[in-house]
Motif scaffolding. Sequence first.
Motif, mmCIF file in Angstrom:
data_model
loop_
_atom_site.group_PDB
_atom_site.id
_atom_site.type_symbol
_atom_site.label_atom_id
_atom_site.label_comp_id
_atom_site.label_asym_id
_atom_site.label_seq_id
_atom_site.Cartn_x
_atom_site.Cartn_y
_atom_site.Cartn_z
ATOM 1 N N VAL A 28 0.798 -1.457 -0.050
ATOM 2 C CA VAL A 28 -0.022 0.065 -0.175
ATOM 3 C C VAL A 28 0.685 1.481 -0.054
ATOM 4 O O VAL A 28 2.035 1.354 0.761
ATOM 5 C CB VAL A 28 -0.823 0.053 1.155
ATOM 6 C CG1 VAL A 28 -1.701 1.381 1.246
ATOM 7 C CG2 VAL A 28 -1.735 -1.223 1.300
ATOM 8 N N ILE A 29 0.882 2.055 -0.867
ATOM 9 C CA ILE A 29 1.375 3.568 -0.970
ATOM 10 C C ILE A 29 0.691 4.518 -1.148
ATOM 11 O O ILE A 29 -0.385 4.634 -1.845
ATOM 12 C CB ILE A 29 2.589 3.334 -2.298
ATOM 13 C CG1 ILE A 29 3.142 2.257 -2.334
ATOM 14 C CG2 ILE A 29 2.955 4.684 -2.461
ATOM 15 C CD1 ILE A 29 4.053 2.169 -3.482
ATOM 16 N N ASN A 34 4.173 9.734 -0.307
ATOM 17 C CA ASN A 34 5.210 8.825 -1.054
ATOM 18 C C ASN A 34 5.901 7.821 -0.215
ATOM 19 O O ASN A 34 7.101 7.847 -0.070
ATOM 20 C CB ASN A 34 6.319 9.657 -1.836
ATOM 21 C CG ASN A 34 5.959 10.186 -3.057
ATOM 22 O OD1 ASN A 34 4.915 9.637 -3.659
ATOM 23 N ND2 ASN A 34 6.165 11.446 -3.475
ATOM 24 N N LYS A 35 4.991 7.347 0.937
ATOM 25 C CA LYS A 35 5.250 6.405 1.740
ATOM 26 C C LYS A 35 4.567 5.006 1.434
ATOM 27 O O LYS A 35 3.292 5.327 1.056
ATOM 28 C CB LYS A 35 5.564 6.989 2.976
ATOM 29 C CG LYS A 35 6.535 7.864 3.290
ATOM 30 C CD LYS A 35 6.828 8.274 4.717
ATOM 31 C CE LYS A 35 8.132 9.199 4.666
ATOM 32 N NZ LYS A 35 8.543 9.503 6.084
ATOM 33 N N GLY A 36 5.063 4.012 2.128
ATOM 34 C CA GLY A 36 4.191 2.824 1.808
ATOM 35 C C GLY A 36 4.449 1.774 2.936
ATOM 36 O O GLY A 36 5.251 1.914 3.714
ATOM 37 N N PRO A 78 9.878 4.758 2.375
ATOM 38 C CA PRO A 78 9.737 5.704 1.260
ATOM 39 C C PRO A 78 9.418 4.583 -0.036
ATOM 40 O O PRO A 78 9.953 3.730 -0.384
ATOM 41 C CB PRO A 78 11.090 6.157 1.293
ATOM 42 C CG PRO A 78 11.881 5.975 2.407
ATOM 43 C CD PRO A 78 11.192 4.724 3.267
ATOM 44 N N ALA A 79 8.618 5.421 -0.644
ATOM 45 C CA ALA A 79 8.163 4.674 -1.958
ATOM 46 C C ALA A 79 9.193 5.050 -2.936
ATOM 47 O O ALA A 79 9.498 6.190 -3.158
ATOM 48 C CB ALA A 79 6.857 5.058 -2.402
ATOM 49 N N ILE A 80 9.692 3.960 -3.725
ATOM 50 C CA ILE A 80 10.875 4.267 -4.876
ATOM 51 C C ILE A 80 10.360 3.731 -5.804
ATOM 52 O O ILE A 80 9.853 2.812 -5.977
ATOM 53 C CB ILE A 80 12.253 3.762 -4.613
ATOM 54 C CG1 ILE A 80 12.394 4.256 -2.906
ATOM 55 C CG2 ILE A 80 12.976 3.952 -5.388
ATOM 56 C CD1 ILE A 80 13.735 3.673 -2.312
#
Length: 82
Positions: A28-29, A34-36, A78-80
Motif C-alpha cells: 500500500v502506497i 510517497n510512503k508505503g 519511502p516509495a521508490i
Amino acid sequence: MEEANMMIVFDNPVLHVVDYPAEHAVEVIDKRVNKGVLMRDDAAVRFRAELKALVAGDPDIEAFDDLLEEYGSLLNQPAIYH
C-alpha cells in the motif's frame, strides 16, 4: 494455473495498491506522502477486505484518506519508483 506474481489492484490520486497473492501480501502506497508498507497474512487480508468494502460504494477522496489514516503508523517506508 499459476498464480500471478503481482497485480495492481487499485490506483487513484491518493492510493496505490499492489497485491502479491503468492506471498499473501499487499503493498500500500500513500501517494500524498510517497510512503508505503508491505502487509502480510492477516493484515493483508484485513486491508483487502476494507478496500473492497470501500470501493463497493461510491467513495470520495476523503474516504480513502480515512482508510489510510487507520494505517498511518505503518506507512513509513519511502516509495521508490523505478
